[in-house]
Design an enzyme around this catalytic site. Structure first.
Site, PDB file in Angstrom:
ATOM      1  N   GLU A 117       3.177  -0.290   4.972  1.00 18.55           N
ATOM      2  CA  GLU A 117       3.009  -1.200   6.114  1.00 18.55           C
ATOM      3  C   GLU A 117       2.252  -2.472   5.762  1.00 18.55           C
ATOM      4  O   GLU A 117       2.217  -3.403   6.545  1.00 18.55           O
ATOM      5  CB  GLU A 117       2.301  -0.491   7.275  1.00 18.55           C
ATOM      6  N   ASN A 126       0.850  -1.183   0.000  1.00 19.64           N
ATOM      7  CA  ASN A 126       0.000   0.000   0.000  1.00 19.64           C
ATOM      8  C   ASN A 126       0.897   1.250   0.000  1.00 19.64           C
ATOM      9  O   ASN A 126       2.121   1.141   0.145  1.00 19.64           O
ATOM     10  CB  ASN A 126      -0.948  -0.029   1.209  1.00 19.64           C
ATOM     11  N   CYS A 158       1.871   3.574   1.952  1.00 19.30           N
ATOM     12  CA  CYS A 158       2.793   3.886   3.052  1.00 19.30           C
ATOM     13  C   CYS A 158       3.669   2.707   3.449  1.00 19.30           C
ATOM     14  O   CYS A 158       4.517   2.841   4.343  1.00 19.30           O
ATOM     15  CB  CYS A 158       2.006   4.396   4.255  1.00 19.30           C
TER      16      CYS A 158
END
Length: 754
Positions: free
Chosen positions: A276, A272, A274
């Protein structure tokens, strides 16, 4: 059921809740009267999948977990659950594999647009698209390569944002052996290109070994080797690009796939936005965070700590809540719904870690802090898997559960023997359970607790708050732990374990991320802050340490000319002499001959440039102060307001006093029809762009403190505070920072990823 906690009543918390999470009718009338109503709405919605006889019990438990921000679901859940709206409650997605055909590529682009229209951030692996110059059979043409199609995605994202989308976050990955990887690495050196993307290179174990050994590396597509280069040459180019312009990041993709609970059933090639959540095609990330800061008892006392039983019970409730989200959420695409329901993947993480460590008297990054964090995360991991096993016993395991494969996976092996036995007999309700996300705006709503596992960004800062009458007041925003110290200890000096992102070394960051990864089955979103003057060799070592420490990826931020300095709390004062400022009301006379500069400003989609002239008065000491402004354009649409602005601003300047507030007021103007992108930067209105020009002039002439600029032929948004904190796309403020790789605004609370 009591009302809102005292830490919610700060203006920033209430403002963000009102803008982002408060349920309102179409005419703007609030449905949620208080934050308590939001908690009640979410708790009720997430209790609906339970058996009817048990719904009231779980509703009360869910509400209790939400109350006082002990458990904080991700923003999409807070904003959408129980509203009856056709929205997804999942924050981000990795999209399907892109076919290497024109039809397939643009079908994938359509899916991306539909997903972003509902507010979901997306990740894509572009490694499946043939390289630039490769033969396209049947049309006697050469392929344009993956970067040309990434430009299409970038334009699509800007278009969706301009139509009112909540955000426009995208991640693009490319394998380290793709023939176009060198162009991919260099792409963001162009400040106007791919600004809607985070970029990451998928680095394999073989590549990292080749870098270490100094051997050659083949760039291949299909069965064809297009080029062979030294592995270290590619690695150095990756490092130099991220050193200079903060992109691309690095994802250790083999480590991700080997550690995957579903290593036997899926292959991961993207994350995704970001980072994580490494996800398979059409995978979705469903997030929520345990607020560790809210759980510490006996704060700032030798007996400070978190009660293990309270933590276990809260984790169990949070797992059940997130599992129920899978059943109540809508999805932009049916393939995303099928993927989510087959695996029931959730990402339970933490926020407020740095504040919790401060409550316990531990310095972020120290050995004792690492050990304490690991103790908390180990308990969360065991509690989460225990809760999922109990849910599987009650409701059934996820569709693809395979006890043999899970128990030999890296995460399965790590669990205690008794828990492994239980999982063998009951299965698991969820394929993945733990992840640490950037908590963005939800950490601000929760009282400005430290975000995710990041350090405290700033002990305090001043933000401007827009009042209903249009005026602005200043508000001091303190970190949650600092505010608690003041409440409990008054004016006693802060202990030395209160450290901020600016106080830490990159090694402190790596120590925390690597230690945390051992107890997280997905991944961690974290930004490793590096000083601007860090030597390049030391910067490279950060990535080597991340790989050797067991991290699944690495994202750094070093202030640079393209993205600016997003880590500044207060800009350092330069050595220029303080300019003379007259008393307000003292009308300045205009000399016959006056010194000034004219700036050319081009606004997107406008055929005519806007010319801004700023003339200065020269004081007795030789310093400059702005005296008048002239704004001109051939576009007659602008005539009335440019004349009005010219007269009003010039009148203010001639009245004397400190007139720097004019810049702030102009830059705060937000055009509801949408702003514009100039040289890779979003400017919220034409007036904000003009304010940036005037600010640049004031800085260059010494009237305002700030760095001097070089001569520029065409000045647009590049003249906004340079080197600026990255401007907020929502309100235009420059009080921004990076949290977990995501832009977060300290003024309006906008978060690119939350």
């Amino acid at each position: 059921m009591d009302g809102a906690p005292s830490n919610f009543h700060a203006p920033i918390a209430e403002q963000i809740w009102d803008m982002k999470y408060r349920l309102k009718r179409p005419d703007g009338t609030p449905v949620d009267e208080t934050i308590k109503d939001t908690w009640l709405r979410v708790a009720h919605a997430l209790s609906e999948p339970e058996a009817e006889k048990d719904q009231q019990e779980w509703f009360e438990k869910f509400y209790d977990a939400l109350r006082d921000f002990k458990f904080i679901p991700a923003g999409r859940i807070l904003a959408g659950a129980g509203t009856g709206r056709d929205v997804t409650l999942f924050n981000c997605f990795v999209m399907g594999t892109i076919p290497d055909s024109m039809e397939g590529i643009f079908s994938a682009l359509k899916e991306a647009a539909l997903t972003m229209q509902q507010g979901g951030g997306i990740g894509y692996d572009f490694s499946t698209i043939r390289p630039k110059g490769a033969l396209v059979k049947g049309v006697s043409a050469e392929a344009s390569g993956p970067l040309s199609f990434m430009d299409c995605w970038d334009a699509m994202c800007r278009s969706v944002m301009s139509a009112g989308s909540r955000r426009g976050a995208m991640m693009a990955t490319l394998r380290c052996d793709h023939p176009d990887v060198l162009d991919f690495v260099e792409a963001k050196r162009d400040p106007s290109r791919l600004r809607m993307f985070n970029l990451s290179v998928l680095c394999t174990d073989d590549f990292m070994e080749a870098v270490e050994d100094g051997t050659d590396w083949d760039l291949v597509f299909g069965d064809k080797v297009y080029r062979t280069i030294p592995a270290r040459e590619l690695w150095d180019q990756i490092m130099r690009a991220t050193y200079d312009v903060a992109d691309p990041g690095v994802i250790f993709i083999d480590r991700i796939n080997k550690a995957n609970n579903l290593f036997n059933a899926e292959t991961i090639a993207a994350t995704n936005p970001c980072g994580e959540q490494p996800l398979p095609p059409y995978g979705a990330c469903l997030l929520g965070s345990i607020n560790l800061a809210a759980l510490v008892r006996n704060r700032f006392d030798p007996k400070a700590g978190i009660d293990s039983e309270e933590l276990r019970a809260l984790v169990a409730t949070a797992v059940r809540m997130l599992d129920n989200v899978v059943d109540v959420s809508r999805f932009p695409l049916e393939a995303q719904a099928d993927e989510a329901r087959a695996k029931r993947r959730i990402g339970l993480g933490v926020t407020g870690l740095a504040d919790a460590l401060a409550f316990c008297g531990e310095r972020y990054g120290s050995e004792r802090a690492v050990n304490l964090m690991q103790d908390w995360l180990a308990k969360i991991e065991i509690a989460a898997y225990t809760a999922s096993a109990e849910l599987a016993e009650e409701k059934g395991p996820y569709q693809l559960f395979d006890a043999t494969s899970f128990l030999i996976s890296e995460n399965g092996v790590r669990l205690p023997a008794s828990l492994r036995d239980k999982i063998r007999s009951t299965g698991l309700r969820n394929s993945h359970l733990t992840s640490i996300a950037p908590t963005g705006t939800i950490s601000l709503v929760a009282g400005n607790v430290s975000s995710g596992i990041e350090p405290i960004f700033a002990l305090s800062y001043t933000r401007k708050v827009l009042q209903p009458d249009g005026s602005r007041t200043e508000e001091v925003v303190e970190d949650y732990a600092v505010r608690e110290w003041r409440r409990l200890r008054g004016d006693d000096p802060l202990p030395d374990y209160f450290v901020t992102a600016q106080d830490l070394t990159p090694g402190d960051h790596i120590a925390m991320q690597a230690a945390a990864q051992r107890y997280i089955d997905s991944s961690i979103s974290k930004t490793i802050n590096c000083p601007e003057d860090i030597p390049f060799e030391d910067f490279q070592q950060v990535y080597r340490d991340a790989y050797e420490g067991g991290c699944k990826g690495c994202t750094t931020y070093r202030p640079n000319a393209v993205t600016g300095s997003v880590l500044s709390v207060d800009a350092p004062k330069d050595s220029k002499p303080e300019p003379e400022k007259t008393e307000p009301g003292e009308l300045l006379e205009r000399p016959e001959v006056i010194e000034g500069k004219t700036y050319k400003l081009r606004w997107p989609e406008s055929p005519h440039a806007i010319y801004v002239t700023v003339n200065d008065a020269i004081t007795a000491s030789g310093s400059h102060r702005p005296l008048e402004v002239f704004i001109n354009s051939k576009n007659t649409e602008h005539y009335a307001w440019t004349v009005a602005l010219t007269r009003m601003v010039s009148a203010v300047f001639r009245r004397g006093g400190d007139v720097s507030f004019v810049v702030e007021e102009l830059k705060a103007v937000f055009d509801p029809r949408g702003g514009g992108w100039i040289k890779g930067r979003y400017v919220p209105s034409v007036l904000a762009a003009i304010g940036g020009v005037i600010e640049r002039h004031m800085v260059d002439t010494g009237y305002l403190d700030g760095p001097e600029s070089e001569e520029l032929e065409d000045i647009g948004a590049t003249l906004l505070t340079s080197p600026p904190p990255k401007p907020c796309p929502s309100c235009g403020s420059h009080h921004t920072r990076m949290d977990g790789g995501c832009l977060t605004c300290g003024d309006c609370g906008y978060s690119k990823c939350g």
